[in-house]
Design an enzyme around this catalytic site. Structure first.
Site, short mmCIF file in Angstrom:
data_model
loop_
_atom_site.label_atom_id
_atom_site.label_comp_id
_atom_site.label_asym_id
_atom_site.label_seq_id
_atom_site.Cartn_x
_atom_site.Cartn_y
_atom_site.Cartn_z
CD GLU A 160 -2.50 0.71 8.84
OE1 GLU A 160 -3.70 0.67 9.11
OE2 GLU A 160 -1.80 -0.29 8.59
CD GLU A 210 4.16 11.53 -2.48
OE1 GLU A 210 4.59 12.72 -2.46
OE2 GLU A 210 3.44 11.07 -3.38
N GLY A 221 13.34 -6.84 35.12
CA GLY A 221 14.63 -6.30 35.53
C GLY A 221 15.63 -6.35 34.39
CB SER A 277 -0.68 8.75 19.14
OG SER A 277 -0.41 7.37 19.22
CD GLU A 278 1.63 12.64 18.57
OE1 GLU A 278 1.56 11.78 17.66
OE2 GLU A 278 2.42 12.54 19.51
CD GLN A 327 -0.45 -4.22 49.61
OE1 GLN A 327 0.01 -3.13 49.96
NE2 GLN A 327 -1.56 -4.71 50.09
CG PHE A 335 -1.80 1.03 1.55
CD1 PHE A 335 -3.08 1.01 1.02
CD2 PHE A 335 -1.46 2.08 2.42
CE1 PHE A 335 -4.00 2.01 1.33
CE2 PHE A 335 -2.37 3.08 2.73
CZ PHE A 335 -3.64 3.04 2.18
CB ALA A 336 2.81 2.79 -2.55
C1 LIG Z 1 7.23 0.55 10.20
C2 LIG Z 1 6.44 1.47 9.30
C3 LIG Z 1 5.66 0.94 8.27
C4 LIG Z 1 4.97 1.78 7.42
N1 LIG Z 1 4.26 1.24 6.37
C5 LIG Z 1 3.66 2.07 5.47
C6 LIG Z 1 3.02 1.55 4.30
O1 LIG Z 1 2.95 0.33 4.10
N2 LIG Z 1 2.48 2.41 3.41
C7 LIG Z 1 2.53 3.76 3.59
O2 LIG Z 1 2.03 4.47 2.74
N3 LIG Z 1 3.14 4.31 4.69
C8 LIG Z 1 3.70 3.49 5.62
N4 LIG Z 1 4.34 4.00 6.73
C9 LIG Z 1 4.41 5.45 6.87
C10 LIG Z 1 3.59 6.00 8.02
O3 LIG Z 1 2.22 5.94 7.73
C11 LIG Z 1 4.11 7.41 8.31
O4 LIG Z 1 5.38 7.26 8.90
C12 LIG Z 1 3.18 8.19 9.23
O5 LIG Z 1 2.00 8.52 8.54
C13 LIG Z 1 3.85 9.46 9.74
O6 LIG Z 1 4.38 10.18 8.69
P1 LIG Z 1 5.91 10.72 8.77
O7 LIG Z 1 6.78 9.56 9.10
O8 LIG Z 1 6.19 11.48 7.53
O9 LIG Z 1 5.92 11.68 10.03
P2 LIG Z 1 5.45 13.20 10.04
O10 LIG Z 1 4.25 13.39 9.20
O11 LIG Z 1 6.65 14.04 9.81
O12 LIG Z 1 5.01 13.34 11.55
C14 LIG Z 1 5.98 13.29 12.61
C15 LIG Z 1 5.27 13.36 13.94
O13 LIG Z 1 4.59 14.60 14.04
C16 LIG Z 1 3.50 14.44 14.92
N5 LIG Z 1 2.34 15.06 14.27
C17 LIG Z 1 1.79 14.76 13.07
N6 LIG Z 1 0.74 15.55 12.82
C18 LIG Z 1 0.62 16.38 13.89
C19 LIG Z 1 -0.25 17.44 14.24
N7 LIG Z 1 -1.24 17.81 13.42
N8 LIG Z 1 -0.07 18.09 15.42
C20 LIG Z 1 0.94 17.75 16.25
N9 LIG Z 1 1.80 16.74 15.98
C21 LIG Z 1 1.65 16.07 14.82
C22 LIG Z 1 3.32 12.95 15.18
O14 LIG Z 1 3.86 12.62 16.45
C23 LIG Z 1 4.16 12.31 14.11
O15 LIG Z 1 4.67 11.05 14.51
C24 LIG Z 1 5.02 3.18 7.61
C25 LIG Z 1 5.80 3.70 8.67
C26 LIG Z 1 6.49 2.87 9.50
C27 LIG Z 1 7.32 3.46 10.62
#
Ligand SMILES: Cc1cc2nc3c(=O)[nH]c(=O)nc-3n(C[C@H](O)[C@H](O)[C@H](O)COP(=O)(O)OP(=O)(O)OC[C@H]3O[C@@H](n4cnc5c(N)ncnc54)[C@H](O)[C@@H]3O)c2cc1C
Length: 405
Positions: free
Chosen positions: A375, A139, A351, A378-379, A290, A135-136
């Site tokens: 996917e 970017e 530990g 959390s934010e 506890q 699933f691409a």
């Molecule tokens: C192991 C792995 C597998 C993956 N597999 C796929 C895949 O199969 N296909 C695909 O298309 N993508 C895939 N991804 C990509 C993944 O979906 C992205 O890494 C993710 O969407 C975050 O994008 P980014 O890495 O560019 O981080 P950024 O967009 O730069 O975000 C960095 C951080 O900013 C914070 N942030 C984001 N938005 C906000 C906001 N509005 N306000 C405050 N903080 C914010 C979050 O903490 C976030 O982690 C994968 C990623 C990993 C690590």
């Protein structure tokens, strides 16, 4: 290992209950040999996932990834079946969970939005483990902000499309036989100008050779598209529907990421409680203190609350057939954050042994981390849940503060 009591909850039917022993049998009979040497190198990880997909296909377990018309277990894609499969596999191995999850995620845009011919082209092979999918979407400059993507899809005068750009963090890159690629086709600015395409991995102009090593074994890499040409029937849905297709897919799969986190957390709990009973200190066992009981109590609440949120989101999607963006986001957010806490607690109970390479809790500690990022970080999920809750309150006419009931 599984949670037999939870299977009696009204979220599940007999079909779901019948799936559990099938997964358990595969985990007991097939998985140990498949995992042998899996972490030795990036090549070994790739080879292991390929073997796992083939083996899961032979066992009929990938049928949870596709609809009945293409060999699946249920008439429609069933989120509860996927979630149960992921929960069970994650308890045993993050890679096994990954192998199942990507067959689902990589093919779901076709299941949910493809026409019958497109579905028949791909999905039977997915269910049998013959075709590995990816699933691409992401970017380098468009991860959380997906609508900022810059890869392009240009309609060719003689028919078909030309794809150009870079997709990164792509699970199963350099392993997949088939990619669903999202690219800007330009019908409108932002989210409304993106389309989704089915792309065979052998298409000239597609280069998936650049791999990305990460903290837990996971085939991951970058996809370079250079004058990559696909026919008209590669387009999923209508031009400009790509963002909707991506988000519709994530509405189902975010719940299953929560299920995988739940599986990791259950395994950490098993490990932690066994250790607490076995470890002697100060003339007693660790379980007798506890502080340990409080920690285990917190872990148990986190696990049950995660299960309820995950199963609720899956049931709502399957049975009520409504949009579950809010429920799926809650399930993923809560279960992944809770699993991180549970696993950290388990490492602490072990530990020094908890951080030794090769220990199960050490592996879980590495495996859980990425689930809080991909996917929907959390934010991002918190923002979605907040926005949806405010919308719902406004729609219910509760926007005027302080009004008498
Ligand atoms: C192991 C792995 C597998 C993956 N597999 C796929 C895949 O199969 N296909 C695909 O298309 N993508 C895939 N991804 C990509 C993944 O979906 C992205 O890494 C993710 O969407 C975050 O994008 P980014 O890495 O560019 O981080 P950024 O967009 O730069 O975000 C960095 C951080 O900013 C914070 N942030 C984001 N938005 C906000 C906001 N509005 N306000 C405050 N903080 C914010 C979050 O903490 C976030 O982690 C994968 C990623 C990993 C690590």
């Amino acid at each position: 290992m599984a949670a037999p009591a939870d299977l009696a909850w009204p979220f599940f039917d007999d079909g779901h209950r019948a799936l559990v022993p099938q997964f358990e049998r595969w985990i007991a009979d097939e998985l140990p040999a498949l995992l042998h040497g899996a972490e030795d190198s990036l090549d070994a990880v790739h080879a292991c996932v390929k073997r796992m997909v083939q083996s899961l296909g032979r066992a009929g377990l990938l049928r949870v990834c596709v609809p009945a018309a293409c060999g699946g277990v249920r008439e429609q894609l069933d989120v509860r079946s996927l979630a149960l499969g992921r929960e069970l596999l994650a308890q045993a191995s993050g890679l096994a969970d990954f192998a199942l999850a990507m067959q689902g995620l990589g093919s779901a845009p076709v299941t949910l939005f493809g026409n019958a011919a497109q579905q028949q082209r791909l999905l039977p092979g997915v269910a049998e483990g013959r075709i590995i999918t990816a699933f691409a979407l992401s970017e380098p400059d468009a991860g959380s902000d997906v609508a900022a993507m810059s890869s392009t899809a240009t309609r060719l005068p003689g028919g078909g499309w030309r794809l150009d750009g870079v997709k990164t963090w792509i699970s199963n890159a350099d392993l997949a036989d088939h990619y669903v690629v999202f690219a800007r086709s330009g019908e409108a600015a932002g989210a409304k100008g993106i389309s989704a395409f089915m792309v065979d991995a052998r298409t000239p102009g597609l280069d998936a050779s650049e791999r990305i090593p990460v903290i837990a074994p996971h085939p991951l890499g970058t996809l370079r598209l250079t004058d990559c040409r696909v026919p008209d029937d590669a387009l999923l849905g209508e031009p400009g529907q790509g963002f909707r297709i991506a988000m519709g897919t994530l509405d189902s799969f975010r719940t299953t990421v929560g299920a995988a986190a739940l599986g990791f957390a259950r395994r950490a709990m098993d490990e932690a409680t066994q250790r607490a009973h076995a470890r002697r200190m100060f003339g007693r066992t660790l379980a007798d203190f506890q502080l340990t009981q409080k920690k285990v109590g917190e872990m148990a609440v986190a696990i049950d609350a995660s299960a309820l949120m995950v199963y609720r989101a899956a049931w709502t999607k399957d049975v009520q057939r409504v949009r579950v963006t809010r429920e799926a986001s809650m399930a993923k957010l809560f279960a992944t954050e809770a699993a991180q806490q549970v696993i950290d607690g388990a490492v602490q109970l072990f530990g020094g042994l908890g951080v030794v390479q090769g220990m199960t809790v050490e592996r879980l500690y590495r495996e859980i981390r990425a689930l809080r990022i991909y996917e929907g970080a959390s934010e991002v999920l918190e923002l979605i849940i907040g926005a949806r809750t405010l919308e719902a309150a406004a729609a219910a006419g509760r926007a005027a503060p302080g009004a008498a009931a």
